[in-house]
Design a protein around this motif. Structure first.
Motif, PDB file in Angstrom:
ATOM      1  N   TRP A 189     -16.090  -6.892  46.514  1.00 55.73           N
ATOM      2  CA  TRP A 189     -16.671  -5.931  45.578  1.00 55.73           C
ATOM      3  C   TRP A 189     -16.588  -4.531  46.184  1.00 55.73           C
ATOM      4  O   TRP A 189     -16.375  -4.366  47.395  1.00 55.73           O
ATOM      5  N   GLN A 234     -21.048  -5.400  36.163  1.00 58.63           N
ATOM      6  CA  GLN A 234     -20.358  -4.994  37.384  1.00 58.63           C
ATOM      7  C   GLN A 234     -19.036  -5.756  37.504  1.00 58.63           C
ATOM      8  O   GLN A 234     -18.863  -6.834  36.941  1.00 58.63           O
ATOM      9  N   VAL A 274     -16.296  -7.510  40.103  1.00 63.60           N
ATOM     10  CA  VAL A 274     -15.998  -8.046  41.429  1.00 63.60           C
ATOM     11  C   VAL A 274     -14.564  -8.528  41.419  1.00 63.60           C
ATOM     12  O   VAL A 274     -13.958  -8.688  40.354  1.00 63.60           O
TER      13      VAL A 274
END
Length: 786
Positions: A508, A571, A573
């Motif tokens: 990440w 998010q 990753v």
């Protein structure tokens, strides 16, 4: 002389039948317990150790230095064995095998059968002792399309091992399938083997299945080496420590070897080094066996010395007639050895009777056989027990002077009294330790069973998906959902209990490139989260309503905390080079035992690699629903359904602890019972010694209660001393044991207080009989000799 001593021993036994019976019973119970414990210990010490070359066989272990600490596992890259065989001169042979497949479906004509086994190479048969009943073991797996079968599986598929040779057989696991030839049949692996494979396939085919995945950063196999005689293991471990990092520069993995014979007993690691394992149970029960043997011997000492007053004149007459101290010593030792021999014979017979029950408790197939090593052990136990039990009474009884004996003025010394009381304190300290230990063990097991695992275990079936082809999976799940009582069904890539598929391939933005973080990798199907009953704490689960879900990922709370996301949903990753969007966060759930903290994990959508099917049943008629599920399974696979409940699978993680808990309870009861016999003996001794004093007190008007108090108070003091000694020791060991669990119950004060009170109550009941007997006796009987 020996014949004379034995004859005197029999006469002595017949003269005091009740003391003889108590001594015989106590020693028999003690020796039976010791024999059963020794059977269990011998079996534990023998697992994986029967191979002819076991002293040269070593398991290759890998230490993974992650951000959360060093993780030690037996998994290695598939290329490891071949490389070690070529590059290391100390390696005589190296073999690789993979057991990642939970079930393989074999098809022979109209017969389908699922079994569990390994991919192994030909060197496997040159390192380990495998008994073949058909075929040539030298060429069993030299062909990539060969298979060897266990005798049981070969008989089920073909009728007999001989008929199986040369026959063609199809196998399938997930999307992989192949047609192989049966080249050999081996005898079923026995009780001393930790692994019992139904089949062995050629390892080269496994590497072919891996394709590009057969590289130095993929740990999917185990490697075992046969080292040359005289190899310096410490030097060898230092040499191979960086064996993988020389092949994969960015790897954080170091290598070492452990004796293969130790892998079963020494399976716990801390900071990359062996820190114990099942060997701790072997040590604990060995100590318990020693304690029980000592307690049984103490009982004999106490009861024999309690009876000594009735033998003083016999001793005095013999000494007056010229008997030596050595002769009397030999007589009393002979009595002890004869009595112990009787007890041993009865103990062996009782062990045979209790064997089925003991095997049920231990989940073993233990057999008491009279092999030379067993006979030597039994002889040693008899001799040690006889001498240990008889030596103190023999010394005590043979030392009296004839003049003192004939005048009956013998008084026990302070040292003798202290020794006798010290033995009782020792007995009951051990008993209290066992009571507290059993209570703590039971409390922790109860805590585990009632712990919230993060999902609903109740009425959740787990099935093998190996017989279902990938293109049939969705149709199978849909039909299963239609069964009455089934509320949901889905699939996942690995067994949830004991999950061990991990990766360091998740990165990440902002991650420290030098830091390697391992995540548990779980591939799931639509509806798995709902079927399991996982709680979503943020975002959503996978759903067909949102279209393609292959580029989405769900994290658990531990993963979010490890990464450091404040607002994880949305998010991005990166997993193995592909960007993945975080669409949800699932509440932490336990997939390992409670000895481990919940590790970082992620769930990704990939139904093609399904190893397990989960079926949620919500029905009042559970058996009818299971029957419906079974019919659908047999329709799709042509095989009968084998299933388990998730709560049973979870409990299997603690099977050894639960068996140990049961054993500890039984052995604890035996120790307490034998300790009470010892207390009974000391109470009898005291009552005998103070018989005239009690008679005088009763004549002078003493009440029954005051006499009861007189006889009992000394013993209560001994028990209180035992409690003061045992409690801090018990707390120390219980606290250390509980620290092996990441999630543990508390050491409540009532455990120690309640155990102490229980011990006092047991002691009062034991002493009370002798005290009441002495207090109720007619004082005329005790005083008339004066």
């Amino acid at each position: 002389m020996l014949r004379h001593h034995i004859l005197l021993a029999f006469r002595s036994f017949m003269k005091s039948k009740h003391i003889f019976a108590i001594n015989l019973f106590g020693l028999t119970v003690g020796l039976t317990t010791v024999i059963l414990i020794l059977l269990w210990v011998k079996d534990e010490m023998s697992i994986n150790r029967y191979h002819t070359q076991v002293d040269q066989i070593y398991q290759v272990m890998t230490n993974h230095d992650n951000s959360t600490g060093i993780v030690t596992v037996p998994y290695t890259p598939a290329l490891m064995a071949e490389a070690m065989n070529v590059e290391l001169s100390q390696v005589e042979k190296a073999t690789a095998h993979s057991s990642f497949i939970d079930g393989v479906t074999f098809e022979q004509g109209d017969t389908k059968m699922t079994g569990g086994g390994f991919f192994v190479d030909q060197e496997y048969f040159q390192i380990f002792d495998v008994d073949f009943v058909a075929g040539n073991p030298q060429k069993a797996l030299t062909d990539i399309n060969a298979v060897t079968l266990s005798e049981t599986l070969a008989t089920k598929l073909f009728g007999s091992p001989q008929l199986a040779l040369g026959k063609s057989l199809k196998w399938q696991a997930f999307e992989f399938m192949n047609e192989v030839e049966v080249t050999a049949v081996y005898k079923d692996f026995g009780k001393l083997d930790l692994d019992k494979p139904d089949f062995l396939l050629a390892f080269p085919y496994f590497k072919q299945m891996l394709g590009e995945g057969a590289h130095w950063d993929n740990y999917n196999s185990t490697t075992t080496v046969l080292l040359k005689e005289g190899t310096d293991i410490n030097g060898f471990n230092a040499q191979i420590s960086d064996f993988i990092t020389t092949k994969e520069v960015e790897s954080n993995v170091s290598v070492f070897v452990q004796p293969f014979g130790d892998t079963y007993l020494y399976g716990t690691y801390e900071d990359g080094k062996v820190a114990g394992g099942r060997i701790s149970y072997v040590k604990i029960f060995s100590v318990i066996a020693i304690f029980i043997l000592v307690i049984a011997c103490i009982n004999f000492m106490n009861l024999t010395t309690a009876r000594s007053m009735s033998r003083l004149k016999e001793i005095g007459v013999k000494k007056s007639m010229g008997a030596s101290r050595a002769g009397l010593f030999g007589q009393f030792i002979s009595e002890s050895l004869v009595l112990t021999l009787f007890a041993l014979v009865l103990a062996v017979l009782l062990s045979f009777v209790l064997q089925p029950f003991f095997n049920q408790v231990t989940s073993k197939s233990l057999t008491l056989s009279f092999q030379p090593d067993v006979l030597i052990i039994l002889f040693s136990v008899w001799l040690i027990t006889g001498l240990l039990a008889g030596i103190y009474p023999a010394i005590y009884l043979s030392k009296f002077k004839p003049v003192e004996v004939m005048k009956t003025t013998i008084k026990g010394s302070f040292g003798e009294l202290l020794a006798r009381k010290g033995l009782v304190v020792f007995q009951f300290s051990i008993s209290l330790l066992l009571i507290i230990g059993i209570t703590v063990l039971s409390k922790q097991m109860s805590y585990i069973q009632n712990q919230n695992l993060g999902y609903n275990q109740a009425q959740l079936l787990e099935l093998n998906a190996s017989g279902i082809t990938p293109n049939q999976l969705e149709a199978y799940l849909e039909e299963t959902k239609k069964v009455a009582g089934v509320s949901n069904a889905s699939s996942l890539s690995h067994p949830l209990v004991g999950l061990s598929s991990s990766t360091i391939g998740l990165t990440w933005e902002g991650k420290n490139e030098e830091e390697q973080v391992k995540f548990e990798n779980i591939s799931i199907n639509m509806g798995l989260i709902e079927t399991m009953g996982f709680d979503m704490v943020a975002g959503r689960a996978f759903s067909p309503e949102f279209g393609e879900e292959e580029s989405k990922i769900i994290l658990n709370e531990a993963a979010v905390q490890t990464i450091g996301f404040q607002d994880p949903v949305g998010q991005i990753v990166n997993l193995w080079g592909d960007d993945m969007e975080v669409i949800g966060v699932v509440k932490d759930f336990h997939f390992e035992s409670l000895k481990e903290k919940v590790k970082p994990a992620f769930l990704k959508y990939d139904p093609s690699f399904a190893q397990k099917v989960m079926v949620r049943i919500e029905s009042n008629d559970q058996q009818a629903s299971i029957a419906g599920v079974s019919d659908i399974y047999e329709k799709f696979t042509g095989q009968p359904l084998n299933y388990s409940f998730m709560d049973e699978d979870y409990q299997s993680l603690y099977a050894s602890e639960q068996r140990v808990s049961k054993l500890a309870k039984y052995f604890g009861v035996m120790a307490i019972f034998l300790s009470c016999l010892g207390l009974f003996g000391l109470a009898a001794f005291t009552a005998e010694k103070r018989k005239k004093e009690i008679g005088v007190r009763k004549v002078m008007g003493a009440s029954l209660m005051s006499v009861l108090t007189l006889v009992s108070k000394d013993f209560i003091e001994l028990i209180l001393v035992s409690i003061l000694i045992a409690i801090p020791i018990a707390w120390y060991f219980a606290n250390n044991w509980l620290e092996s669990y990441a999630y543990q119950t508390d050491l409540s004060w009532w455990i120690f207080a309640g155990s102490g009170v229980l011990l006092i109550v047991i002691s009062l009941i034991t002493v009370g009989y002798q005290a009441f007997k002495a207090a109720s006796a007619n004082p005329v009987e005790s005083l008339k000799s004066e």
